[in-house]
Write an enzyme that holds these catalytic residues in place. Sequence first.
Site, short mmCIF file in Angstrom:
data_model
loop_
_atom_site.label_atom_id
_atom_site.label_comp_id
_atom_site.label_asym_id
_atom_site.label_seq_id
_atom_site.Cartn_x
_atom_site.Cartn_y
_atom_site.Cartn_z
N HIS A 232 18.13 21.05 -4.48
CA HIS A 232 18.05 19.59 -4.32
C HIS A 232 18.10 18.88 -5.67
O HIS A 232 17.12 18.30 -6.11
CB HIS A 232 16.76 19.25 -3.54
CG HIS A 232 16.57 17.80 -3.25
ND1 HIS A 232 17.62 16.90 -3.14
CD2 HIS A 232 15.44 17.08 -3.03
CE1 HIS A 232 17.13 15.69 -2.87
NE2 HIS A 232 15.82 15.76 -2.81
N CYS B 12 16.16 9.87 -3.62
CA CYS B 12 16.89 11.06 -3.16
C CYS B 12 18.10 10.70 -2.32
O CYS B 12 18.90 11.57 -1.97
CB CYS B 12 15.96 11.99 -2.39
SG CYS B 12 14.51 12.42 -3.37
N CYS C 9 8.91 23.52 0.67
CA CYS C 9 9.42 22.47 -0.23
C CYS C 9 10.79 22.84 -0.78
O CYS C 9 11.03 23.99 -1.15
CB CYS C 9 8.48 22.29 -1.41
SG CYS C 9 6.77 21.96 -0.94
#
Lengths: 99, 380
Positions: free
Chosen positions: B329, B84, B206
């Site tokens: 994301h 990430c 999340c």
Amino acid sequence: MLSPVKLWRNQKKVGEMLGRTGKIISWTTVRVPPADFSDQAPYPVALVELDGGGRITAQLVDWEDQNLKTGQKVANVVRRIIKPNTEGVIPYGIKVKPI
Amino acid sequence: MNVSIIGAANTKFGELWDVSPRALAREVVFGALKDAGIEVRQIQALFVGNMLSGMLGGQEHLGAFFAEELGFTNAAAFKIEGACASGGLAIHTAVNGILSGQYETVAVLGVEKMTDHKPEDVATALMGAGSSQERAAGCTFPGLYAILARMHMQEFGTTEEDMAAVAVKNHYHASLNPNAQFHRPITIEAVLKSHKVADPLKLLDCSPISDGASALVLSVRRQASGVKIVASSVATDTLGLDQRASLTELQATKEAALRAYKQAGIEAKDIDVAEAHDCFTIAEILALEDLGFYIKGSAARAIQAGEVTLGKAKKLVVNSSGGLKGCGHPIGATGVKQVVELVAQLRGTAGARQVAGARMGLAHNVGGSGATAVVHILKR
């Protein structure tokens, strides 16, 4: 993950970890699993402080609700990790169970 | 450090089923070039931040793949992968390319296409960022951060409500960002009632699975309204949680932040606006402590009190873009998007989410459960 050569190399590490004891210092219950673990979910995964030093992250097996707590004593055991397809090698590895 | 950001652009983040990775790259890189006022032929190198193109899409060799699509035929081109933190690492690598004297003007592209695939397959692919023992344990990234969350709860009395407050703040900020995946403010109750993913983390703790791309043009040339990169640092830690010295902090974040503050010659208190890596709500709490904004164990209450919320903060605002939680994301894009957001804030063009008078910004990008951390500091 299911390459026979990789499994064979990994067996040495599994042997070294087998039978060691420790206690749970943190845990979670995985409810949305990776694809190969779909048939097992939900299941707890514990972070264990091993007696004599070191830690391990491992799936908790043979558990009841009362075992999901910090300080729970556990032992490393060998278990099947996932079900392979019909022609695949069965992968074994370390899981932990309450003692 | 003589590196200026002369162009910046984001695509919309979200479930973009009708858009290909090629189309995302074209939109965002040509957007950044237009913003910089330069031509394709002036780009000497392309740095692509991406994690999952091989595992999910079967496409590697992304440097050449996107160079072809963008017409950068004679440019050097690279894929940079660090889970990430791939986007942040791509910027760091681009900065080094300029500092070495090899290139004068380069493009950074962060891109990820995730929603074309089943969630179980995405969860499996993401676990490529963890250790082999964590994969054998059947753990997931929500699971690893859940283990960190429970450690923090045990040590500092952090509660599920505290964590929920991070999601509420970041969804509020996202509601002001036209490019964000989510535009709907949420409540603490909604977070607490959302279904469990990996106890104690729930769905609304999340960050989502997203598609999107972000791009920057970096150059030795300055612009009158330019934003400079004054620090770029990377630190690493063990892949797996079970090998870490501490489980209530991310050591790589602390180390990367210390190096960055030293490079920039500033302290944490000098930062006006920060994009912190909130892949899960607990991660923003850890980040604000490890970046030095709050002492260990005190960030959760500060976030809940509105100390880093737009319109309420006295100084520092965190995740004005909506963060990973609210803005979305897309793995490889995230670290680049953070810097694109800071550029907008420092130029004063962030519109409804503008932090008044922002002069100094910090971007914090984490790979895995803290094995890689990248910190950039930008100055107007």
